[in-house]
Scaffold this active site. Structure first.
Site, PDB file in Angstrom:
ATOM      1  N   CYS A 160       0.862  -1.184   0.000  1.00 42.31           N
ATOM      2  CA  CYS A 160       0.000   0.000   0.000  1.00 42.31           C
ATOM      3  C   CYS A 160       0.892   1.226   0.000  1.00 42.31           C
ATOM      4  O   CYS A 160       1.991   1.192   0.565  1.00 42.31           O
ATOM      5  CB  CYS A 160      -0.887   0.001   1.249  1.00 42.31           C
ATOM      6  SG  CYS A 160      -2.084   1.349   1.255  1.00 42.31           S
ATOM      7  N   CYS A 162       0.150   4.299   1.341  1.00 42.92           N
ATOM      8  CA  CYS A 162      -0.164   5.386   2.282  1.00 42.92           C
ATOM      9  C   CYS A 162       0.967   5.749   3.243  1.00 42.92           C
ATOM     10  O   CYS A 162       1.094   6.901   3.642  1.00 42.92           O
ATOM     11  CB  CYS A 162      -1.466   5.119   3.036  1.00 42.92           C
ATOM     12  SG  CYS A 162      -1.381   3.741   4.180  1.00 42.92           S
ATOM     13  N   CYS A 170      -3.743   6.140  -0.212  1.00 45.13           N
ATOM     14  CA  CYS A 170      -3.268   4.820  -0.632  1.00 45.13           C
ATOM     15  C   CYS A 170      -3.039   4.724  -2.133  1.00 45.13           C
ATOM     16  O   CYS A 170      -2.628   3.675  -2.638  1.00 45.13           O
ATOM     17  CB  CYS A 170      -4.262   3.754  -0.184  1.00 45.13           C
ATOM     18  SG  CYS A 170      -4.568   3.803   1.602  1.00 45.13           S
ATOM     19  N   LYS A 235     -12.177  -4.399   3.229  1.00 42.51           N
ATOM     20  CA  LYS A 235     -11.568  -3.464   4.172  1.00 42.51           C
ATOM     21  C   LYS A 235     -12.470  -2.240   4.276  1.00 42.51           C
ATOM     22  O   LYS A 235     -12.695  -1.544   3.286  1.00 42.51           O
ATOM     23  CB  LYS A 235     -10.174  -3.072   3.690  1.00 42.51           C
ATOM     24  CG  LYS A 235      -9.502  -2.052   4.599  1.00 42.51           C
ATOM     25  CD  LYS A 235      -8.066  -1.800   4.174  1.00 42.51           C
ATOM     26  CE  LYS A 235      -7.426  -0.759   5.063  1.00 42.51           C
ATOM     27  NZ  LYS A 235      -6.033  -0.483   4.677  1.00 42.51           N
ATOM     28  N   GLU A 273     -16.798  -8.024  -2.951  1.00 44.05           N
ATOM     29  CA  GLU A 273     -15.365  -7.692  -2.925  1.00 44.05           C
ATOM     30  C   GLU A 273     -14.515  -8.960  -2.814  1.00 44.05           C
ATOM     31  O   GLU A 273     -13.513  -9.105  -3.503  1.00 44.05           O
ATOM     32  CB  GLU A 273     -15.058  -6.766  -1.737  1.00 44.05           C
ATOM     33  CG  GLU A 273     -15.380  -5.295  -1.970  1.00 44.05           C
ATOM     34  CD  GLU A 273     -14.334  -4.600  -2.843  1.00 44.05           C
ATOM     35  OE1 GLU A 273     -13.423  -5.269  -3.365  1.00 44.05           O
ATOM     36  OE2 GLU A 273     -14.450  -3.363  -2.997  1.00 44.05           O
ATOM     37  N   LYS A 288     -11.588  -6.784   7.427  1.00 44.35           N
ATOM     38  CA  LYS A 288     -10.913  -5.860   8.333  1.00 44.35           C
ATOM     39  C   LYS A 288     -11.745  -4.604   8.525  1.00 44.35           C
ATOM     40  O   LYS A 288     -12.231  -4.074   7.536  1.00 44.35           O
ATOM     41  CB  LYS A 288      -9.567  -5.496   7.701  1.00 44.35           C
ATOM     42  CG  LYS A 288      -8.794  -4.455   8.454  1.00 44.35           C
ATOM     43  CD  LYS A 288      -7.546  -4.092   7.699  1.00 44.35           C
ATOM     44  CE  LYS A 288      -6.875  -2.938   8.400  1.00 44.35           C
ATOM     45  NZ  LYS A 288      -5.765  -2.421   7.673  1.00 44.35           N
ATOM     46  N   TYR A 353      -2.139  -7.540  17.219  1.00 51.96           N
ATOM     47  CA  TYR A 353      -1.032  -7.000  18.009  1.00 51.96           C
ATOM     48  C   TYR A 353      -0.900  -7.745  19.337  1.00 51.96           C
ATOM     49  O   TYR A 353       0.094  -7.600  20.037  1.00 51.96           O
ATOM     50  CB  TYR A 353      -1.250  -5.492  18.237  1.00 51.96           C
ATOM     51  CG  TYR A 353      -1.412  -4.744  16.928  1.00 51.96           C
ATOM     52  CD1 TYR A 353      -0.297  -4.373  16.191  1.00 51.96           C
ATOM     53  CD2 TYR A 353      -2.676  -4.454  16.406  1.00 51.96           C
ATOM     54  CE1 TYR A 353      -0.433  -3.729  14.967  1.00 51.96           C
ATOM     55  CE2 TYR A 353      -2.829  -3.817  15.195  1.00 51.96           C
ATOM     56  CZ  TYR A 353      -1.705  -3.458  14.478  1.00 51.96           C
ATOM     57  OH  TYR A 353      -1.844  -2.839  13.262  1.00 51.96           O
TER      58      TYR A 353
HETATM   59  C1  PBG Z   1      -2.588   0.698   5.124  1.00 50.25           C
HETATM   60  C2  PBG Z   1      -3.122  -0.028   6.284  1.00 50.25           C
HETATM   61  C3  PBG Z   1      -3.911   0.430   7.350  1.00 50.25           C
HETATM   62  C4  PBG Z   1      -4.035  -0.630   8.252  1.00 50.25           C
HETATM   63  C5  PBG Z   1      -3.362  -1.700   7.696  1.00 50.25           C
HETATM   64  N1  PBG Z   1      -2.830  -1.332   6.474  1.00 50.25           N
HETATM   65  C6  PBG Z   1      -4.444   1.777   7.673  1.00 50.25           C
HETATM   66  C7  PBG Z   1      -5.461   2.429   6.851  1.00 50.25           C
HETATM   67  O1  PBG Z   1      -6.020   1.876   5.909  1.00 50.25           O
HETATM   68  O2  PBG Z   1      -5.700   3.595   7.152  1.00 50.25           O
HETATM   69  C8  PBG Z   1      -4.734  -0.559   9.571  1.00 50.25           C
HETATM   70  C9  PBG Z   1      -4.274  -1.534  10.584  1.00 50.25           C
HETATM   71  C10 PBG Z   1      -4.690  -1.238  11.971  1.00 50.25           C
HETATM   72  O3  PBG Z   1      -5.445  -0.295  12.276  1.00 50.25           O
HETATM   73  O4  PBG Z   1      -4.239  -1.986  12.836  1.00 50.25           O
HETATM   74  N2  PBG Z   1      -3.454   0.959   4.117  1.00 50.25           N
END
Ligand code: PBG
Length: 365
Positions: A160, A162, A170, A235, A273, A288, A353
């Site tokens: 990604c 970002c 992103c 997501k 999706e 997610k 985590y």
């Molecule tokens: C990157 C990404 C994100 C997360 C994982 N990959 C952040 C987002 O989309 O803003 C979030 C993971 C988390 O909150 O633990 N695109």
């Protein structure tokens, strides 16, 4: 049921309760049927507690198992030297520079964690996120280091832009618009460069349309036919990513991610999706965040037959940690319950985590 005052004494047998005087039926008639029904009810009483009497029995009938092989632990690698910087909103989580990464990797290995999700934080960000697909970028170097020093650890690389773009989105931007098709070649390039560095699995999390197909094609053309893709398929545009954006320095500089991440209200679209990503070549699909979306996890599990992951995201972690730090909840119990809930909803893999703690707690049980 009639009022008690109208009941006739002597009619208080089990079958007679509530019966109107004078409406008694002859023996062999409906009254006997009633009696039989009453007896059957007693015999058939479901004693669910029989199987809960002790832990041996409970574990014999336990329907859902959690093992350390289900866990994927996210780590943050930052450009620089001598850094092991705690993330305030995620107690226990640090950003490590590559030279101090082994401290974390030792802990991971000791806990028996077998898979990592890797996020890189470059020092230089630009409009096109060039450090994301630079062969000498911090993430590529981190992958090389881990695979060299700990070849047995499975490294899943987040794909990604970002963390690497100056605007924090992103994809490429034009004015206020987040460009889709123009972003795809960059994501493909990033995936190839991480695969070349040794990443075992590529995990696109950007939510651009068509990225799984673009990445699959680029991997295949560059000799990485055997590297699987774990797609962040469903997501959602979520407030639960807040702490991650502090940890990964990836908050968008303007606007939000609602034009590419999913609307939290949509369950049916999440299925579309996932099916689209499978069609494009995803090997593993993901939902997610996890907790506010367990219905989506269940439905994806029922409607597809691909390995399914759920991401127990930063905000979910932060809430548990904050409550535990205040003594409001029992951290171990709550975390294990959350893990089981995600497994029960139908996810095989859990990105969390809490992974090293969970692995340790599994040992204690
Ligand atoms: C990157 C990404 C994100 C997360 C994982 N990959 C952040 C987002 O989309 O803003 C979030 C993971 C988390 O909150 O633990 N695109």
């Amino acid at each position: 049921m009639q009022p008690a005052a109208e009941r006739v004494p002597g009619e208080m047998s089990a079958a007679g309760i509530g019966r109107k005087p004078g409406k008694r039926h002859a023996a062999g008639g409906p009254l006997q049927m009633r009696k039989r029904k009453g007896r059957r009810r007693t015999e058939a009483m479901k004693r669910m507690r029989r199987l809960r009497a002790n832990e041996t029995l409970r574990s014999l009938v336990r329907e859902t198992q959690l093992t350390r092989q289900d866990l994927i632990y996210p780590i943050f690698v930052i450009e620089g030297e001598g850094i092991a910087n705690p993330v305030d909103s995620m107690p226990g989580i640090r950003q490590y520079s590559i030279d101090r990464l082994d401290e974390e990797l030792e802990r991971v290995c000791a806990a028996g964690i077998t898979a990592l999700m890797l996020f890189g934080i470059p020092s230089h960000k630009d409009e096109t996120g060039s450090q994301a697909y630079c062969d000498d970028g911090v993430t590529q170097r981190a992958v090389r280091h881990i695979k060299q020093a700990y070849p047995q650890i499975l490294v899943i690389a987040d794909v990604c832009l970002c963390e690497y773009t100056s605007h924090g989105h992103c994809g490429l931007v034009c004015g206020e618009e987040i460009l889709n098709d123009e972003t795809l070649p960059l994501l493909a390039k990033m995936a190839v460069s991480l695969a070349a560095a040794g990443a075992d699995i590529l995990a696109p999390s950007d939510m651009m349309d068509g990225r799984v197909a673009a990445i699959r094609k680029a991997l295949d053309e560059n000799g990485f036919q055997k590297k699987p893709i774990m797609a962040y398929s469903a997501k959602f545009a979520s407030g639960f990513y807040g702490p991650f954006r502090e940890a990964a320095h990836s908050a968008p500089g303007f606007g939000d991610r609602k034009t590419y991440q999913m609307d939290p209200a949509n369950r049916r679209e999440a299925i579309r999706e996932c099916l689209a990503d499978i069609e494009e070549g995803a090997d593993i699909i993901m939902v997610k965040p996890a907790l506010a979306y367990l219905d989506v996890v269940r439905e994806v599990a029922d409607r597809t037959d691909y390995p399914l992951a759920a991401y127990n995201v930063s905000g979910e972690y932060a809430m548990v940690k904050a409550a535990a730090a205040n003594g409001w909840i029992d951290e171990k119990r709550v975390v294990m319950e959350i893990m089981l809930g995600i497994r029960r909803a139908g996810a095989k893999m859990i990105i969390t985590y809490h992974a090293p703690d969970v692995a340790r707690w599994l040992d204690e049980e």
